[in-house]
Design a protein around this motif. Sequence first.
Motif, PDB file in Angstrom:
ATOM      1  N   ALA A  36       0.811  -1.224   0.000  1.00  0.00           N
ATOM      2  CA  ALA A  36       0.000   0.000   0.000  1.00  0.00           C
ATOM      3  C   ALA A  36       0.842   1.270   0.000  1.00  0.00           C
ATOM      4  N   VAL A  37       2.163   1.139   0.101  1.00  0.00           N
ATOM      5  CA  VAL A  37       3.028   2.322   0.195  1.00  0.00           C
ATOM      6  C   VAL A  37       3.396   2.818  -1.201  1.00  0.00           C
ATOM      7  N   GLU A  38       3.213   4.092  -1.433  1.00  0.00           N
ATOM      8  CA  GLU A  38       3.419   4.665  -2.765  1.00  0.00           C
ATOM      9  C   GLU A  38       4.896   4.745  -3.142  1.00  0.00           C
ATOM     10  N   GLY A  39       5.170   4.474  -4.404  1.00  0.00           N
ATOM     11  CA  GLY A  39       6.456   4.777  -4.999  1.00  0.00           C
ATOM     12  C   GLY A  39       7.632   3.970  -4.494  1.00  0.00           C
ATOM     13  N   HIS A  60       3.770  -8.423  -6.962  1.00  0.00           N
ATOM     14  CA  HIS A  60       3.276  -8.620  -8.335  1.00  0.00           C
ATOM     15  C   HIS A  60       1.746  -8.674  -8.359  1.00  0.00           C
ATOM     16  N   ARG A  61       1.167  -9.399  -7.399  1.00  0.00           N
ATOM     17  CA  ARG A  61      -0.292  -9.518  -7.362  1.00  0.00           C
ATOM     18  C   ARG A  61      -0.950  -8.182  -7.026  1.00  0.00           C
ATOM     19  N   ALA A  62      -0.257  -7.344  -6.241  1.00  0.00           N
ATOM     20  CA  ALA A  62      -0.823  -6.029  -5.917  1.00  0.00           C
ATOM     21  C   ALA A  62      -0.949  -5.162  -7.162  1.00  0.00           C
ATOM     22  N   GLY A  63      -0.025  -5.313  -8.100  1.00  0.00           N
ATOM     23  CA  GLY A  63      -0.129  -4.666  -9.405  1.00  0.00           C
ATOM     24  C   GLY A  63      -0.064  -3.159  -9.393  1.00  0.00           C
ATOM     25  N   ARG A  64       0.704  -2.574  -8.501  1.00  0.00           N
ATOM     26  CA  ARG A  64       0.810  -1.113  -8.449  1.00  0.00           C
ATOM     27  C   ARG A  64       1.817  -0.634  -9.490  1.00  0.00           C
ATOM     28  N   PRO A  65       1.421   0.231 -10.405  1.00  0.00           N
ATOM     29  CA  PRO A  65       2.361   0.719 -11.425  1.00  0.00           C
ATOM     30  C   PRO A  65       3.433   1.648 -10.871  1.00  0.00           C
ATOM     31  N   ASP A  66       3.209   2.193  -9.652  1.00  0.00           N
ATOM     32  CA  ASP A  66       4.187   3.115  -9.070  1.00  0.00           C
ATOM     33  C   ASP A  66       5.230   2.390  -8.224  1.00  0.00           C
ATOM     34  N   GLN A  67       5.172   1.075  -8.159  1.00  0.00           N
ATOM     35  CA  GLN A  67       6.158   0.306  -7.413  1.00  0.00           C
ATOM     36  C   GLN A  67       7.021  -0.515  -8.367  1.00  0.00           C
ATOM     37  N   THR A  68       8.307  -0.578  -8.060  1.00  0.00           N
ATOM     38  CA  THR A  68       9.247  -1.374  -8.853  1.00  0.00           C
ATOM     39  C   THR A  68       9.802  -2.482  -7.978  1.00  0.00           C
ATOM     40  N   VAL A  69       9.759  -3.713  -8.470  1.00  0.00           N
ATOM     41  CA  VAL A  69      10.250  -4.862  -7.704  1.00  0.00           C
ATOM     42  C   VAL A  69      11.400  -5.517  -8.465  1.00  0.00           C
ATOM     43  N   VAL A  70      12.532  -5.650  -7.791  1.00  0.00           N
ATOM     44  CA  VAL A  70      13.701  -6.311  -8.367  1.00  0.00           C
ATOM     45  C   VAL A  70      13.879  -7.647  -7.652  1.00  0.00           C
TER      46      VAL A  70
END
Length: 251
Positions: A114-117, A132-142
């Motif tokens: 839920a945390v932005e950016g 990945h399941r949360a699908g937030r476009p403002d989050q990047t996961v490495v």
Amino acid sequence: MLAAQRQSAILDAVRATGGVRVADLVDRFGVSDMTIRRDLEMLSDRGLILKVHGGATALRPGATEEPGFAAKAELHQRQKDAIAEKAAGLVQPGTAIALSAGTTTARLAQRLTAVEGLTVVTNSIPVAELFHRAGRPDQTVVLTGGVRTPSDALVGPIASAAVRSLHVDLLFLGVHGMSARAGFTTPNLLEAETDRALIDSARRTVVVADSSKWDVVGIATIADLAAAQVLVTDDQLPDEAREALTHAEIV
């Protein structure tokens, strides 16, 4: 069902999953809470299980025994939820964080979706899947590469090399055990190397671990206690643990 048959079934469940809860056993066997507690007491007296608050776990693992993710996720759920809630308050929007593998870090990840950016670096398959399941476009996961362990961590030279090329504001580190003598430990030699790389990549390290991890020692030391700036745990740590952590200047 006879008491001996029920106790045998309980023992099988503990060995299969790593732990059981009294409430679940009451529902499963259709007997009273007191009856289940008596069963657990008898199994504990025979040295077959370890009684804990609200249930029982398998006996303390050896230095190289690594329980699976699903088994560990069933243990100490209330404490892990409280730890995750507290740790989530340390994360600011728009920062870069790392989450190591572990069931407590996975519970933390549920709250951080839920945390932005956020930019999130992780070697945990379940943690990456949660974001990945949360699908937030403002989050990047490495998600690092590497060799998969029983606890769904990606470890080894590939994972460590990926981590060493990155820099994060905050690392949340899950551990198998912690003690004054051995520091933070793991039963997996390759995971220790990757966790050390995560510590080196972070400006600050926050260890998230419930009090049952105290005086558990895996075969490999990740780092001394002083490598962490913060420990988020529950209120059941023994006095000796508090003294050791104060000496290491951990908040």
